[in-house]
Design an enzyme around this catalytic site. Structure first.
Site, short mmCIF file in Angstrom:
data_model
loop_
_atom_site.label_atom_id
_atom_site.label_comp_id
_atom_site.label_asym_id
_atom_site.label_seq_id
_atom_site.Cartn_x
_atom_site.Cartn_y
_atom_site.Cartn_z
CB ALA A 1 38.07 30.48 34.62
CG ASP B 1 46.34 36.05 35.36
OD1 ASP B 1 47.00 35.67 34.37
OD2 ASP B 1 45.65 37.08 35.35
CE LYS C 1 49.44 31.02 32.55
NZ LYS C 1 50.79 31.63 32.55
CD GLU C 2 43.93 37.80 32.62
OE1 GLU C 2 43.27 38.41 31.75
OE2 GLU C 2 44.99 38.26 33.12
CG MET C 3 37.37 36.40 32.63
SD MET C 3 37.01 38.03 32.04
CE MET C 3 35.23 38.04 32.16
#
Ligand code: HEC
Ligand code: HEC
Length: 305
Positions: free
Chosen positions: A75, A80, A118-120
């Site tokens: 996001a 990531d 670093k993801e959602m």
């Protein structure tokens, strides 16, 4: 006499090695209602901070459960790092989840990406639950199946869906099941080389990996020591550079390779494995044969719904 004994011993070793890889089952039991709900969650970009990232962004069902990037983009465009995205395909067969095994199963794993910055990148689990609750369609499904929306029920549904991400009927599985013509003679030579060079000591079982931890860089130190693998969790000296041995199923489709995504081709990947893990240099013919064997591990993915 000695020669006979030696031969018998050799034959037994090769029989045992032949059994070290087994075919995948064509299906495993799962709860369809939960799995269908899990799929909706898996594909849903609204469950991320910027509304653009879902599990499928990094673990694309159309790309054997990966995105083929060195590092994925989470996001707000965040890189990531430091891990390459492993595939979600057949991950149900792995003895632990993540490169360093920090999650004990799929449901435990699925808690992480929603709140990983670093993801959602959602704030916390409460925000995940709130977002799911805000969607009337989810509310009805959760009410019916689980009675309520909780983080545990969300991750349970996703884990149930991930049981459908299996890829049976690879040419090599058909070969193991008795179809002599399912793989080429080059792939057969590669399978022999995979056994005789000791690859099968680590990459074994129905998932051809995912059964143990091993150090990367046994004979030669692995150049990238930025992340120390299991050591980051256990702080035990002997766990430095120890990672889960990855599955080699569909490996021809999931480049780039290694936990840091640093190796772009399968050819180089095999050569480096022999160098780091076995302390040997394989001639190009043997590498090509092993690559042909690895290509025969690409299975069939049938989207269930
Ligand atoms: C921005 C990219 C990204 C997103 C979004 C993402 N993942 Fe991942 N996933 C990764 C990376 C990178 C790893 C490896 C991290 C590690 O090992 O510490 C991983 C690891 C995994 C694994 C472990 C596989 C194995 O064999 O060890 C599973 C399963 C998984 N993710 C499922 C999911 C699910 C389910 C979602 C959605 C809830 C999700 N991922 C969202 C990047 C992503
Ligand atoms: C001592 C255990 C061990 C042996 C022997 C071994 N491997 Fe590995 N293999 C690993 C580990 C651990 C990794 C993950 C390393 C990493 O990501 O840093 C790996 C990674 C790989 C990968 C990359 C998979 C991916 O998705 O990134 C391939 C391909 C591979 N090995 C093939 C082989 C071949 C072919 C041989 C024999 C020449 C072999 N391995 C021997 C432990 C082993």
């Amino acid at each position: 006499m000695t020669l006979v004994a030696f031969n018998i011993c050799n034959a037994q070793t090769s029989i045992n090695q032949d059994r070290m890889i087994t075919p995948l089952p064509t299906s495993i039991p799962y709860d369809k209602e939960k799995a269908m709900l899990g799929k909706q969650l898996y594909m849903d970009t609204s469950l991320s901070k910027d509304g653009k990232v879902s599990c499928n962004t990094c673990h694309d069902l159309k790309r054997y459960g990966v995105d083929n990037e060195i590092f994925s983009i989470g996001a707000d465009g965040v890189l990531d790092e430091p891990f390459n995205s492993p595939t979600t395909f057949n991950s149900v067969f792995n003895f632990v989840q993540f490169w360093d095994g920090k999650a004990k199963n799929l449901a435990d794993q699925a808690k992480n990406p929603f709140i990983n910055p670093k993801e959602m990148a959602l704030k916390d689990e409460a925000e995940v639950v709130k977002k799911v609750e805000a969607n009337a369609k989810y509310k009805a499904s959760f009410d019916k199946i689980y009675g309520e929306i909780t983080m545990q029920n969300i991750t349970d549904a996703i884990a149930e869906f991930e049981k459908t991400l299996i890829t049976p009927n690879a040419p090599f599985d058909r070969y193991l099941n008795g179809d002599e013509n399912a793989i080429s003679s080059q792939a057969k030579r590669g399978w022999e080389a995979f056994k005789s060079n000791g690859c099968v000591a680590c990459h074994q079982g129905q998932n051809i990996g995912g059964t143990m931890y091993q150090k990367i860089g046994i004979f030669e130190p692995y150049p990238n020591q930025e992340n120390l693998g299991r050591y980051e969790i256990t702080k035990i000296e002997s766990d430095k550079m120890v990672f889960k041995v990855p599955s080699l199923r569909n490996v021809a489709k999931t480049a780039p390779y290694y936990h840091d995504g640093s190796i772009p081709t399968l050819d180089a990947c095999v050569q480096f494995m022999a160098y780091y893990q076995l302390g040997r240099f394989l001639d190009q013919q043997t590498v090509d044969d092993i690559v042909a064997f690895l290509e025969s591990l690409t299975g069939e993915f049938n989207e269930q719904f």
